[in-house]
Write an enzyme that holds these catalytic residues in place. Structure first.
Site, PDB file in Angstrom:
ATOM      1  N   ASN A  22       8.671   7.082   5.289  1.00  0.00           N
ATOM      2  CA  ASN A  22       7.612   8.145   5.779  1.00  0.00           C
ATOM      3  C   ASN A  22       8.678   9.659   5.552  1.00  0.00           C
ATOM      4  OD1 ASN A  22       5.367   7.624   7.172  1.00  0.00           O
ATOM      5  ND2 ASN A  22       6.432   6.028   8.138  1.00  0.00           N
TER       6      ASN A  22
ATOM      7  N   ASP B  98       8.702   9.249  12.007  1.00  0.00           N
ATOM      8  CA  ASP B  98       7.317   9.072  11.139  1.00  0.00           C
ATOM      9  C   ASP B  98       7.446  10.187  10.538  1.00  0.00           C
ATOM     10  OD1 ASP B  98       4.799   8.432  10.181  1.00  0.00           O
ATOM     11  OD2 ASP B  98       4.777   7.025  11.780  1.00  0.00           O
TER      12      ASP B  98
ATOM     13  N   ARG C  89       0.823  -1.267  -0.036  1.00  0.00           N
ATOM     14  CA  ARG C  89       0.067  -0.062   0.025  1.00  0.00           C
ATOM     15  C   ARG C  89       0.972   1.287  -0.029  1.00  0.00           C
ATOM     16  NH1 ARG C  89       0.109   3.017   4.852  1.00  0.00           N
ATOM     17  NH2 ARG C  89       0.327   1.871   6.868  1.00  0.00           N
TER      18      ARG C  89
END
Length: 289
Positions: A151, A199, A103
């Site tokens: 990220n 992140d 994904r």
């Protein structure tokens, strides 16, 4: 540099809240695994407003220049445009047919108006992820591979450097970028983490890099030379995405994966800071920067 304490915004607790940015004065963000594009109303005690809902994960969006309420999105196995009615128009699905289920994850536009998006395996298989760049003509190109959980990315104001985290590796790398071609060069290691995972990221007006640190309940700021500057604690274990709007730092968090989430896990927070952010970059479709 000083910072205030974290304040909770809106009533929602998100499963995997990320991709937050401020566009024309409006806060937008995603809840990745539910495929929802959300907006924060002026009433900070109200629920978030759903702008669009996809039948697959929605990693992040960027506004499309000159087309209000149009978005380019990292979603499902590829890149699409989302119209005001929520209908997706797919530009490419480069992760269709991958050896492991994949994904799209975090994404952003650069100052030159290109759109960059990372992909990852659902099971975070090592080295399965890639970074894709969408050009002004809508062509989607794989520019990096061998990533695990990419990220960011986040760009300097002139677009000549890109920060990209590989969260599973606990590292942020800084890549030189040719602003004309959008080609990244060989990276340097900018920061490494022994506790938690870097992140979502954003760059401020002084060139400092902010990152949410998943699993550590903190946000970190680094000076442009990589020197650690400060840490801000949050009352949520998994900070995931962040952005700056003036002197307001917005931070999303996640409940996903927690066996016993606390009352503020999954909330959106704001913190007052001293250094403002950069304007949210837009995808420039069919043109140049």
């Amino acid at each position: 540099m000083s910072a205030g304490t974290a304040a909770v915004q809106w009533a929602d607790r998100l499963g995997l809240g990320e991709g937050i940015r401020v566009v024309d004065g409006r806060v937008v963000l995603v809840d990745i695994l539910t495929g929802r594009l959300l907006s924060g109303p002026d009433d900070r005690t109200a629920p978030l407003t759903e702008l669009a809902g996809l039948d697959e994960p929605l990693g992040a969006v960027a506004p499309v220049h000159g087309r209000p309420d149009h978005w380019i999105a990292a979603a499902g196995t590829g890149i699409c445009l989302i119209a005001p009615d929520g209908r997706p128009e797919w530009l490419a699905r480069p992760e269709d047919g991958a050896a492991t289920p994949m994904r799209m994850n975090d994404a952003t536009a650069d100052p030159q108006g290109r759109f960059w998006a990372g992909s990852m395996a659902y099971d975070a298989d090592e080295g399965a992820g890639s970074l894709y760049r969408t050009g002004h003509d809508g062509t989607v190109t794989r520019v990096l591979d061998g990533l695990t959980v990419p990220n960011g990315p986040a760009f300097t104001a002139d677009g000549t450097a890109m920060y990209l985290a590989d969260s599973a590796k606990g590292v942020i790398r800084r890549y030189p970028v040719d602003p004309d071609s959008g080609s990244p060069g060989a990276p340097d290691t900018f920061a490494t983490f022994g506790e938690g995972s870097p992140d979502g990221m954003t760059v401020d007006a002084e060139g400092g890099l902010w990152t949410a640190v998943w699993g550590a309940g903190t946000v970190h700021r680094f000076r442009a030379d990589g020197t650690p500057d400060r840490q801000i604690p949050l009352p949520a274990a998994q900070p995931a995405g962040l952005c700056l709007d003036g002197d307001t730092l917005y931070v999303t968090s996640a409940r996903h994966g927690l066996t016993a989430p606390g009352p503020l896990d999954g909330a959106v927070f704001t913190v007052r800071v001293d250094v403002p952010g950069l304007p949210t970059a837009a995808y420039r479709q069919g043109g140049s920067a």
